[in-house]
Scaffold this active site. Structure first.
Site, PDB file in Angstrom:
ATOM      1  N   ARG A   1      53.185  40.489 -30.334  1.00 22.90           N
ATOM      2  CA  ARG A   1      52.786  39.296 -31.111  1.00 22.90           C
ATOM      3  C   ARG A   1      52.905  39.292 -32.303  1.00 22.90           C
ATOM      4  NH1 ARG A   1      50.015  36.256 -27.132  1.00 22.90           N
ATOM      5  NH2 ARG A   1      48.630  37.547 -25.551  1.00 22.90           N
TER       6      ARG A   1
ATOM      7  N   THR B   1      55.392  32.689 -10.092  1.00 23.93           N
ATOM      8  CA  THR B   1      55.706  31.961 -11.326  1.00 23.93           C
ATOM      9  C   THR B   1      56.087  30.510 -11.159  1.00 23.93           C
ATOM     10  OG1 THR B   1      56.007  34.185 -12.596  1.00 23.93           O
ATOM     11  CG2 THR B   1      55.989  32.122 -13.869  1.00 23.93           C
TER      12      THR B   1
END
Length: 477
Positions: free
Chosen positions: A82, A281
């Site tokens: 991140r 997913t």
């Protein structure tokens, strides 16, 4: 004594349901199981060990109540890459502007932000692509220094604190398991879960490390979500116990038009290797907020069934959605409808991989052929580790597979395997005893009645892992 009422699925492809805030109570978990969930997934990106321990206890209590093995998948988080934080919480990056990613912890602005991952800076080169916020923003590296990357914004947009970074072009020198993951693994292995979902796999070495830690206590389910893993597909599948097509990150790091083809390739490779494969997913994503799926989503589930996946998975639909029961119920209905279509069986037979060139592979192929020729009601497999049952499931027979084992752990692992009705059974002590036990189980579980034929296969001597060398045909009397 009252006769046991068997709980059977009328389909071959299995369903994995993720548990979360919308599905934490014993009542909801039981509803999901009765609607069709065969395996429950615990997502270790969220929740405490106490939360997960409570859900595991609920599943084990349910297993006792319904007298049927239930699998548990512990999905560890893996490294999360991140950016840092911004002075105002977010910035707007314009296409064509320059933007720096550096190691400084100071809050970012429209010109720079912290990238607290020196491994990315080290691995990147001129021209490397970086994707931010699930691919919504795209940067290209122009210059590289020891402590920062100078990039150009190729696709701009809003960027806020702690958004994710993907680097599809290079293998990052980052292990698949973080310290958090190792602590989570210690916890789940003590709890006795059946499968561990391994994230951020790039190389075969990542799988080897996880398998060494698990030491046979759980199957390693490798999540195929990075282009580097797809490049190493054969080696990774050969090491894995089972495989997941994790289309979320795969869809971020690979061009969208490539994902369906990658899905088919992974499923085909896993099937040829005889390893269970899960498609996951966004299968029924709209059902997070709607009581029924879109027609495209229904078609997506059907495609995975036609491809021959062992299982399909629900994520946020059951973990945080408003309609968890409805999501499992409609997925069950879609699978059952596809498998009742003659075209499904034709395609399944056409896509069957060639038999393994071993005596065990030949016996499994023969069991399927004999069952088809005599129109047997079921193939009963006796197994200690699951290898005999997996070999028969690889053949995708037209009749159900009764997976008999003296190991509770093995019976739970079989919950994810295509076409298998797992059942705990006392290990046979002779061939005659094996046939008798198979006939009794087939009758009691509702697969066969008086006069029906049952194909029986096992490894002899009994209890010897890895052998599949015996084949019998028995008649229920």
């Amino acid at each position: 004594m009252a006769q046991r009422i068997p709980l059977r699925r009328r389909r071959r492809t299995k369903i994995i349901a993720t548990l979360g805030p919308a599905s934490s109570s014993a009542e909801v978990i039981e509803r999901l199981f009765r609607a069709g969930a065969d395996v429950f997934r615990l997502n270790f990106s969220h929740g405490s060990h106490a939360d997960h321990a409570e859900r595991i206890a609920i599943i084990r209590a349910l297993e006792q109540k319904v007298d049927r093995p239930i699998g548990i998948l512990a999905d560890v988080q893996g490294p999360k890459l991140r950016v840092g934080k911004f002075q105002g919480g977010r910035v707007q990056l314009q296409t064509g502007q320059k933007f720096r990613l550096d190691l400084s912890p100071n809050p970012g602005d429209v010109r720079r932000v912290q990238l607290p991952h020196p491994e990315i800076i080290e691995a990147a080169g001129i021209g490397t692509t970086l994707l931010l916020d699930d691919g919504k923003l795209r940067l290209r590296v122009l210059h590289k220094r020891e402590d920062h990357l100078e990039t150009e914004v190729v696709v701009g947009g809003a960027l806020s604190d702690r958004k994710g970074v993907n680097v599809p072009d290079v293998v990052l020198p980052i292990p698949a398991l973080t310290e958090k993951d190792r602590a989570d693994l210690d916890f789940v292995l003590e709890q006795g879960v059946e499968y561990i979902g391994l994230s951020f796999v790039q190389r075969p070495e990542d799988v080897i490390e996880a398998k060494q830690i698990a030491a046979g206590r759980a199957w390693i389910m490798v999540k195929m979500e990075k282009p580097q893993a797809v490049e190493n597909l054969d080696a990774i599948v050969s090491l894995a116990d089972c495989v997941m097509v994790a289309r979320g990150d795969l869809g971020v790091e690979c061009p969208p038009e490539e994902v369906p083809l990658i899905q088919k390739r992974i499923v085909r490779t896993a099937r040829a290797a005889g390893k269970p494969v899960v498609v996951a997913t966004q299968m029924l994503e709209s059902m997070i907020t709607a009581p029924s799926p879109t027609r495209a989503e229904a078609s997506d589930v059907a495609t995975a069934v036609f491809d021959g996946a062992d299982a399909v998975m629900l994520s946020a639909e059951t973990a945080a959605g408003q309609f968890p029961y409805e999501a499992v119920n409609i997925m069950d209905r879609i699978i059952a409808r596809v498998e009742s279509d003659p075209g499904w069986r034709t395609l399944t037979d056409a896509e069957r991989p060639a038999p393994e060139k071993t005596s065990a592979g030949a016996i499994a192929a023969a069991a399927r052929q004999v069952a088809q020729t005599i129109e047997a009601e079921v193939i009963a497999t006796f197994t200690s580790t699951g290898s005999t049952t997996l070999r028969v499931a690889r053949e995708r027979p037209s009749c159900p597979i009764l997976g008999l084992t003296s190991s509770l752990q093995t019976s739970r692992r079989m919950a994810v395997v295509w076409g298998v009705h797992p059942l705990a059974s006392v290990e046979p002590h002779s061939m005659t005893d094996m046939v008798a036990k198979a006939i009794r189980a087939a009758s009691q579980e509702g697969f066969a009645k008086h006069g029906d034929e049952v194909v029986v296969t096992a490894g002899v001597p009994f209890g010897t892992p890895g052998t599949t060398n015996a084949l019998r045909v028995a008649i229920v009397k």
